[in-house]
Write a protein that holds these residues in place. Sequence first.
Motif, PDB file in Angstrom:
ATOM      1  N   VAL A  93       3.970  10.401  -7.220  1.00  0.00           N
ATOM      2  CA  VAL A  93       4.820  10.756  -8.356  1.00  0.00           C
ATOM      3  C   VAL A  93       3.967  11.108  -9.564  1.00  0.00           C
ATOM      4  CG1 VAL A  93       6.541   9.889  -9.978  1.00  0.00           C
ATOM      5  CG2 VAL A  93       6.747   9.374  -7.538  1.00  0.00           C
ATOM      6  N   ILE A  94       2.967  10.293  -9.862  1.00  0.00           N
ATOM      7  CA  ILE A  94       2.081  10.557 -10.989  1.00  0.00           C
ATOM      8  C   ILE A  94       1.315  11.854 -10.770  1.00  0.00           C
ATOM      9  CG2 ILE A  94       0.097   9.709 -12.278  1.00  0.00           C
ATOM     10  CD1 ILE A  94       2.649   8.189 -12.842  1.00  0.00           C
ATOM     11  N   ALA A  95       0.821  12.067  -9.542  1.00  0.00           N
ATOM     12  CA  ALA A  95       0.054  13.277  -9.249  1.00  0.00           C
ATOM     13  C   ALA A  95       0.912  14.521  -9.431  1.00  0.00           C
ATOM     14  CB  ALA A  95      -0.510  13.212  -7.821  1.00  0.00           C
ATOM     15  N   ARG A  96       2.152  14.456  -8.941  1.00  0.00           N
ATOM     16  CA  ARG A  96       3.039  15.615  -9.082  1.00  0.00           C
ATOM     17  C   ARG A  96       3.345  15.874 -10.551  1.00  0.00           C
ATOM     18  NH1 ARG A  96       8.992  15.227  -6.646  1.00  0.00           N
ATOM     19  NH2 ARG A  96       9.106  13.778  -8.407  1.00  0.00           N
ATOM     20  N   ILE A 117       3.586   2.844 -20.896  1.00  0.00           N
ATOM     21  CA  ILE A 117       4.856   2.965 -20.183  1.00  0.00           C
ATOM     22  C   ILE A 117       4.610   3.026 -18.682  1.00  0.00           C
ATOM     23  CG2 ILE A 117       6.889   4.414 -19.873  1.00  0.00           C
ATOM     24  CD1 ILE A 117       6.523   5.359 -22.745  1.00  0.00           C
ATOM     25  N   LEU A 118       3.606   3.799 -18.292  1.00  0.00           N
ATOM     26  CA  LEU A 118       3.277   3.893 -16.867  1.00  0.00           C
ATOM     27  C   LEU A 118       2.802   2.551 -16.328  1.00  0.00           C
ATOM     28  CD1 LEU A 118       1.376   7.326 -16.880  1.00  0.00           C
ATOM     29  CD2 LEU A 118       3.736   6.901 -16.182  1.00  0.00           C
ATOM     30  N   ALA A 119       1.976   1.867 -17.127  1.00  0.00           N
ATOM     31  CA  ALA A 119       1.425   0.586 -16.675  1.00  0.00           C
ATOM     32  C   ALA A 119       2.506  -0.465 -16.518  1.00  0.00           C
ATOM     33  CB  ALA A 119       0.361   0.107 -17.657  1.00  0.00           C
ATOM     34  N   ALA A 120       3.563  -0.380 -17.325  1.00  0.00           N
ATOM     35  CA  ALA A 120       4.644  -1.350 -17.228  1.00  0.00           C
ATOM     36  C   ALA A 120       5.600  -1.045 -16.090  1.00  0.00           C
ATOM     37  CB  ALA A 120       5.419  -1.387 -18.548  1.00  0.00           C
ATOM     38  N   SER A 121       5.501   0.149 -15.538  1.00  0.00           N
ATOM     39  CA  SER A 121       6.469   0.579 -14.528  1.00  0.00           C
ATOM     40  C   SER A 121       5.916   0.545 -13.113  1.00  0.00           C
ATOM     41  CB  SER A 121       6.956   2.000 -14.851  1.00  0.00           C
ATOM     42  OG  SER A 121       7.421   2.078 -16.184  1.00  0.00           O
ATOM     43  N   ILE A 122       4.681   0.923 -12.947  1.00  0.00           N
ATOM     44  CA  ILE A 122       4.078   1.012 -11.606  1.00  0.00           C
ATOM     45  C   ILE A 122       2.689   0.404 -11.656  1.00  0.00           C
ATOM     46  CG2 ILE A 122       5.388   3.059 -10.906  1.00  0.00           C
ATOM     47  CD1 ILE A 122       3.051   4.765 -11.679  1.00  0.00           C
ATOM     48  N   SER A 157      -1.852   2.997  -8.809  1.00  0.00           N
ATOM     49  CA  SER A 157      -1.119   4.237  -8.565  1.00  0.00           C
ATOM     50  C   SER A 157      -1.355   5.242  -9.681  1.00  0.00           C
ATOM     51  CB  SER A 157       0.375   3.941  -8.433  1.00  0.00           C
ATOM     52  OG  SER A 157       0.633   3.073  -7.355  1.00  0.00           O
ATOM     53  N   VAL A 158      -1.429   4.755 -10.929  1.00  0.00           N
ATOM     54  CA  VAL A 158      -1.651   5.655 -12.065  1.00  0.00           C
ATOM     55  C   VAL A 158      -3.016   6.336 -11.941  1.00  0.00           C
ATOM     56  CG1 VAL A 158      -1.890   5.791 -14.570  1.00  0.00           C
ATOM     57  CG2 VAL A 158      -0.161   4.294 -13.560  1.00  0.00           C
ATOM     58  N   PHE A 159      -4.052   5.546 -11.691  1.00  0.00           N
ATOM     59  CA  PHE A 159      -5.395   6.106 -11.589  1.00  0.00           C
ATOM     60  C   PHE A 159      -5.510   7.031 -10.383  1.00  0.00           C
ATOM     61  CE2 PHE A 159      -8.585   3.895 -14.396  1.00  0.00           C
ATOM     62  CZ  PHE A 159      -7.643   3.427 -15.299  1.00  0.00           C
ATOM     63  N   LEU A 160      -4.974   6.581  -9.247  1.00  0.00           N
ATOM     64  CA  LEU A 160      -5.061   7.400  -8.039  1.00  0.00           C
ATOM     65  C   LEU A 160      -4.284   8.702  -8.199  1.00  0.00           C
ATOM     66  CD1 LEU A 160      -6.215   7.378  -5.163  1.00  0.00           C
ATOM     67  CD2 LEU A 160      -4.069   6.348  -4.392  1.00  0.00           C
ATOM     68  N   GLY A 161      -3.102   8.619  -8.807  1.00  0.00           N
ATOM     69  CA  GLY A 161      -2.307   9.818  -9.010  1.00  0.00           C
ATOM     70  C   GLY A 161      -2.995  10.808  -9.932  1.00  0.00           C
ATOM     71  N   LYS A 162      -3.577  10.314 -11.020  1.00  0.00           N
ATOM     72  CA  LYS A 162      -4.278  11.200 -11.948  1.00  0.00           C
ATOM     73  C   LYS A 162      -5.490  11.849 -11.282  1.00  0.00           C
ATOM     74  CE  LYS A 162      -2.830   9.205 -16.315  1.00  0.00           C
ATOM     75  NZ  LYS A 162      -2.204  10.468 -16.694  1.00  0.00           N
ATOM     76  N   LEU A 163      -6.191  11.079 -10.469  1.00  0.00           N
ATOM     77  CA  LEU A 163      -7.358  11.621  -9.789  1.00  0.00           C
ATOM     78  C   LEU A 163      -6.950  12.714  -8.805  1.00  0.00           C
ATOM     79  CD1 LEU A 163     -10.407  11.347  -9.574  1.00  0.00           C
ATOM     80  CD2 LEU A 163     -10.087   9.617  -7.818  1.00  0.00           C
ATOM     81  N   MET A 209       0.826  -1.207   0.000  1.00  0.00           N
ATOM     82  CA  MET A 209       0.000   0.000   0.000  1.00  0.00           C
ATOM     83  C   MET A 209       0.862   1.261   0.000  1.00  0.00           C
ATOM     84  SD  MET A 209      -3.066   1.035  -0.119  1.00  0.00           S
ATOM     85  CE  MET A 209      -4.003   2.531   0.128  1.00  0.00           C
ATOM     86  N   LYS A 210       1.955   1.207   0.753  1.00  0.00           N
ATOM     87  CA  LYS A 210       2.846   2.359   0.819  1.00  0.00           C
ATOM     88  C   LYS A 210       3.466   2.634  -0.539  1.00  0.00           C
ATOM     89  CE  LYS A 210       6.768   4.191   3.431  1.00  0.00           C
ATOM     90  NZ  LYS A 210       7.761   3.909   4.505  1.00  0.00           N
ATOM     91  N   GLU A 211       3.864   1.573  -1.259  1.00  0.00           N
ATOM     92  CA  GLU A 211       4.455   1.759  -2.581  1.00  0.00           C
ATOM     93  C   GLU A 211       3.427   2.326  -3.569  1.00  0.00           C
ATOM     94  OE1 GLU A 211       6.096  -1.912  -3.814  1.00  0.00           O
ATOM     95  OE2 GLU A 211       7.708  -1.923  -2.317  1.00  0.00           O
ATOM     96  N   ILE A 212       2.194   1.900  -3.449  1.00  0.00           N
ATOM     97  CA  ILE A 212       1.136   2.413  -4.329  1.00  0.00           C
ATOM     98  C   ILE A 212       0.941   3.907  -4.108  1.00  0.00           C
ATOM     99  CG2 ILE A 212      -1.346   2.335  -4.797  1.00  0.00           C
ATOM    100  CD1 ILE A 212      -1.274  -0.642  -4.319  1.00  0.00           C
ATOM    101  N   LEU A 213       0.929   4.333  -2.839  1.00  0.00           N
ATOM    102  CA  LEU A 213       0.735   5.746  -2.528  1.00  0.00           C
ATOM    103  C   LEU A 213       1.936   6.580  -2.989  1.00  0.00           C
ATOM    104  CD1 LEU A 213      -0.891   5.545   1.021  1.00  0.00           C
ATOM    105  CD2 LEU A 213      -2.011   6.018  -1.173  1.00  0.00           C
ATOM    106  N   ARG A 214       3.159   6.035  -2.827  1.00  0.00           N
ATOM    107  CA  ARG A 214       4.343   6.773  -3.268  1.00  0.00           C
ATOM    108  C   ARG A 214       4.337   6.936  -4.784  1.00  0.00           C
ATOM    109  NH1 ARG A 214       9.768   4.351  -0.933  1.00  0.00           N
ATOM    110  NH2 ARG A 214      10.536   6.033  -2.282  1.00  0.00           N
ATOM    111  N   ALA A 215       4.011   5.886  -5.497  1.00  0.00           N
ATOM    112  CA  ALA A 215       3.944   5.977  -6.956  1.00  0.00           C
ATOM    113  C   ALA A 215       2.814   6.906  -7.393  1.00  0.00           C
ATOM    114  CB  ALA A 215       3.750   4.589  -7.554  1.00  0.00           C
ATOM    115  N   ALA A 216       1.693   6.854  -6.669  1.00  0.00           N
ATOM    116  CA  ALA A 216       0.577   7.750  -6.986  1.00  0.00           C
ATOM    117  C   ALA A 216       0.981   9.206  -6.793  1.00  0.00           C
ATOM    118  CB  ALA A 216      -0.635   7.415  -6.113  1.00  0.00           C
TER     119      ALA A 216
END
Length: 408
Positions: free
Chosen positions: A10-13, A212-217, A221-227, A1-8
């Motif tokens: 990064v995407i959000a920023r 590229i994002l899907a293959a990396s994280i 995390s991608v969806f949460l970061g974008k939201l 969960m922590k890794e998902i939030l950290r990656a999210a």
Amino acid sequence: MKEILRAAFVIARRDFTAIIYSKAFIFFLLGPFFPVLVGIAAGSLGGQIAREAAQPVVGLAMTQSDSRKMIEARESLSVNMGENYFTKIKIVGDAAQDDGKNPQDYLKKKEDNLSVVVTGTLAKPIVTGTKGSVNRESAGIELLAAYGLNPGAIKLPEAEADIVAETANSDKQLRTVTAQGGQILVFFLTMLLAGMVLSNLVEEKSNKIIEILAASIPMESVFLGKLFAMLGMALLGILVWTTIGGIGMQVTQGLPNFPTPAVGWPVFITLCFTYFIMAYLMLGALFLGIGAMAATVREVQTISMPVTMAQLINFFFASYALTKTGQPVEQFAAIFPFSSPFAMIGRAALEPTLWHHAVAIIGQLFFAILLLRLGVWMFKRNVMKSGNAGRIKDAGKRKLFGLISVNG
């Protein structure tokens, strides 16, 4: 969960920085002001035209002395009763000189905009006009005629002011105005801002960045970061609009005076802000799921239209339930996730109970998470099954970090 939030994060920023430093974001901030300014100008001009065109006038066709006494009576009584209490009056004829002239002849002159014509004497005035106009103007004309006959016979007492903090008028009926204002504001902002989530995801799907994002994280995390990036952009836009709007209201002294909500203004504003975030997260997560199914902007528009109409129905449903506090229809509107933010805003304005809001906010948050997970599942099922994403994992990581370094 922590890794998902950290990656999210990064995407959000990355998305947030790319959005706010783009030229389109400036036009996005300025966009809402143009329809507001046009609406204010059109409303003011239309109201001015309507007032000037529809303002009735009482024509006086009595003797000159009686007509002057009527005008003097209106000026005297308007000091105590208000300028708008009596309809505007003007002399249109003289009974001594226009002997035998029909009152209808005065009413036919369109430039005078007469609603009725008064003939006869102060002791016995004759009011000529349509039935509705005569019924509306007769009482005022009779009062002016009586005052004109004997000004000393009518003496208006001066009322003594006794100010209280609250009356029966500041109850549920008046607070409904505050509730409706909060609902409309949150709905307008949600529909205005949530749609940007769709275009962002479709653009990245078309140029293969999403692979590229899907293959990396993780895709979560991608969806949460974008939201979160879009939510941050929305909050920044609201901050700018609120600041400019507050300055404009202070300059024009046009701050509206809404009845105080049951929970008080600080709590009500906090709840409106919170419910906007919840409505945005739920609708944004739903739009992300729609973007996961669509391949082009045209498909997004086709799929999102029913969702937008459904959200409009939810808003109307919550508005209808506003006056049904405690009844099954209002309870269902408060429980149903998509109408819950608007229904709970109405409840905050009408009822002082707070624990209901804690339960509703927790439920809306869990539903937003459920919608987000559903969107991720749909994306994996409809897009990632092509197989390309799994074979470019290492290259995808290098490109991701390259994108992050380029974008800040």
